[in-house]
Design a protein around this motif. Structure first.
Motif, PDB file in Angstrom:
ATOM      1  N   VAL A  48      10.170   5.219 -10.245  1.00 43.08           N
ATOM      2  CA  VAL A  48       9.904   3.885  -9.946  1.00 43.08           C
ATOM      3  C   VAL A  48       8.688   3.662  -9.095  1.00 43.08           C
ATOM      4  O   VAL A  48       7.868   2.755  -9.231  1.00 43.08           O
ATOM      5  N   TYR A  49       9.210   4.087  -8.099  1.00 41.68           N
ATOM      6  CA  TYR A  49       8.377   3.567  -6.700  1.00 41.68           C
ATOM      7  C   TYR A  49       7.427   4.316  -6.424  1.00 41.68           C
ATOM      8  O   TYR A  49       6.192   3.401  -6.373  1.00 41.68           O
ATOM      9  N   ASP A  50       7.420   5.335  -7.084  1.00 41.65           N
ATOM     10  CA  ASP A  50       5.960   6.315  -7.592  1.00 41.65           C
ATOM     11  C   ASP A  50       4.686   5.152  -8.665  1.00 41.65           C
ATOM     12  O   ASP A  50       3.571   5.040  -8.105  1.00 41.65           O
ATOM     13  N   ALA A  51       5.381   4.509  -9.508  1.00 38.62           N
ATOM     14  CA  ALA A  51       4.721   4.341 -10.434  1.00 38.62           C
ATOM     15  C   ALA A  51       4.915   2.675 -10.382  1.00 38.62           C
ATOM     16  O   ALA A  51       4.163   1.658 -11.320  1.00 38.62           O
ATOM     17  N   LYS A  52       5.624   2.010  -9.502  1.00 36.27           N
ATOM     18  CA  LYS A  52       5.006   0.294  -9.238  1.00 36.27           C
ATOM     19  C   LYS A  52       3.620   0.164  -8.583  1.00 36.27           C
ATOM     20  O   LYS A  52       3.075   0.430  -8.157  1.00 36.27           O
ATOM     21  N   PRO A  53       3.359  -0.724  -9.587  1.00 31.87           N
ATOM     22  CA  PRO A  53       1.946  -1.824  -9.738  1.00 31.87           C
ATOM     23  C   PRO A  53       2.034  -2.451  -7.897  1.00 31.87           C
ATOM     24  O   PRO A  53       2.736  -3.077  -7.872  1.00 31.87           O
ATOM     25  N   ALA A  54       0.549  -2.143  -7.337  1.00 34.92           N
ATOM     26  CA  ALA A  54       0.561  -2.157  -6.073  1.00 34.92           C
ATOM     27  C   ALA A  54       0.481  -3.560  -6.027  1.00 34.92           C
ATOM     28  O   ALA A  54       0.928  -4.534  -4.548  1.00 34.92           O
ATOM     29  N   TRP A  55       0.216  -4.840  -7.109  1.00 37.46           N
ATOM     30  CA  TRP A  55       0.203  -6.595  -6.689  1.00 37.46           C
ATOM     31  C   TRP A  55       1.687  -6.882  -6.328  1.00 37.46           C
ATOM     32  O   TRP A  55       1.911  -8.226  -6.272  1.00 37.46           O
ATOM     33  N   GLN A  56       3.125  -5.838  -7.017  1.00 36.79           N
ATOM     34  CA  GLN A  56       4.114  -6.303  -7.388  1.00 36.79           C
ATOM     35  C   GLN A  56       4.972  -6.474  -5.777  1.00 36.79           C
ATOM     36  O   GLN A  56       5.688  -6.954  -5.696  1.00 36.79           O
ATOM     37  N   GLY A  57       4.678  -5.546  -4.647  1.00 36.45           N
ATOM     38  CA  GLY A  57       5.270  -5.631  -3.495  1.00 36.45           C
ATOM     39  C   GLY A  57       6.740  -5.399  -3.561  1.00 36.45           C
ATOM     40  O   GLY A  57       7.285  -5.048  -4.219  1.00 36.45           O
ATOM     41  N   LEU A  58       7.423  -5.372  -2.505  1.00 41.75           N
ATOM     42  CA  LEU A  58       8.851  -5.574  -2.245  1.00 41.75           C
ATOM     43  C   LEU A  58       9.794  -6.552  -2.380  1.00 41.75           C
ATOM     44  O   LEU A  58       8.796  -7.438  -2.377  1.00 41.75           O
TER      45      LEU A  58
END
Ligand code: F6R
Length: 261
Positions: A251-261
């Motif tokens: 999930v973390y590797d596929a996370k869209p960059a715009w989403q942030g934490l």
């Protein structure tokens, strides 16, 4: 809940520092919720390093609220959480002492110290991001197993296990206070973003119970499962008992960059 499996405590510290800085860049007078103990130290060191290198945001208008405080230490004791937070973080970030708040352990005001702290948190508008560690018995702040999941700031008695865990900061076990003032689990749940950090094999069992076990007062940190925005930063050792560890990584590797934490 988003679990982010990372390599080691330094990487956890860097990502946690990114989260804090993002909040402060977005809102110059952000309210930071601060934890003590060993776990947040790499995060605090990283924030201070970046601040000194002039690559961090300004903290001049930031306000801070500590999670908890020992009861029974003389004012200004180096192991009081007020002194610890000033020494490890806020002095070096240039945050004025009157912008850093903690539950007030003065002996004559203990009966209403919790209510006063709740009122101070409310009048600050609540916490934007709350840093959290987890105890080896699953405690969150100093809400030991059995604490009400809806509790507010109040006085609590530490378990023997927590006193033994914290004896490393004192001369001996006998010097560790028995009582603390701590934000309640209900207080913590009011913060807008909860950032739990867990490092080292000693946290693996408690972390797995908190993240993947049932929500239960027997594991106070499991109450985080009720919050809409929780980020759990965990190193390899602390992730050792997580059954869904590989999925969290995917999930973390596929996370869209715009989403942030
Ligand atoms: C500290 C606090 C505690 C610690 C926990 C873990 O303000 O509220 O819950 O986060 O005891 O302590 P360390 O990080 O020393 O393992």
């Amino acid at each position: 809940m988003e679990v982010v499996p990372l390599t080691d405590a330094d990487e956890v510290g860097r990502i946690a520092a990114d989260v804090v800085e993002t909040v402060v860049r977005r809102r110059a007078d952000a309210v930071l919720g601060l934890a003590t103990g060993s776990t947040p130290l790499p995060t605090y060191r990283e924030l201070v390093r970046r601040h000194r290198a002039s690559v961090g945001p300004s903290y001049a208008r930031v306000r801070c609220f500590n999670l908890d405080e020992y009861v029974g230490l003389p004012a200004g004791h180096p192991q009081s959480y007020r002194a610890t937070i000033a020494r490890e973080l806020t002095d070096d970030l240039g945050i004025a002492p009157d912008r850093v708040h903690g539950p007030d352990p003065a002996p004559d005001g203990l009966a209403d110290a919790g209510a006063r702290y709740e009122a101070a948190l409310e009048s600050a508008g609540g916490v934007d991001v709350q840093l959290l560690g987890i105890g080896s018995d699953g405690h969150l702040a100093f809400n030991e197993p059995g604490s009400s999941l809806g509790s507010l700031t109040r006085i609590k008695t530490l378990t023997e296990q927590t006193r033994r865990d914290n004896a490393r900061f004192f001369g001996s076990l006998d010097d560790v206070p028995r009582h603390v003032l701590t934000q309640g689990l209900g207080t913590i749940l009011r913060a807008r973003h909860l950032l739990l950090i867990a490092t080292g094999a000693g946290k693996a069992e408690a972390l797995a119970a908190a993240v993947e076990g049932p929500v239960s007062a027997s594991c106070p940190a499991s109450v985080l499962q009720h919050h809409p925005h929780v980020t759990v930063l965990v190193d390899e050792a602390a992730a050792g008992r997580l059954e869904r560890r590989d999925h969290y990584r995917e999930v973390y590797d596929a996370k869209p960059a715009w989403q942030g934490l």
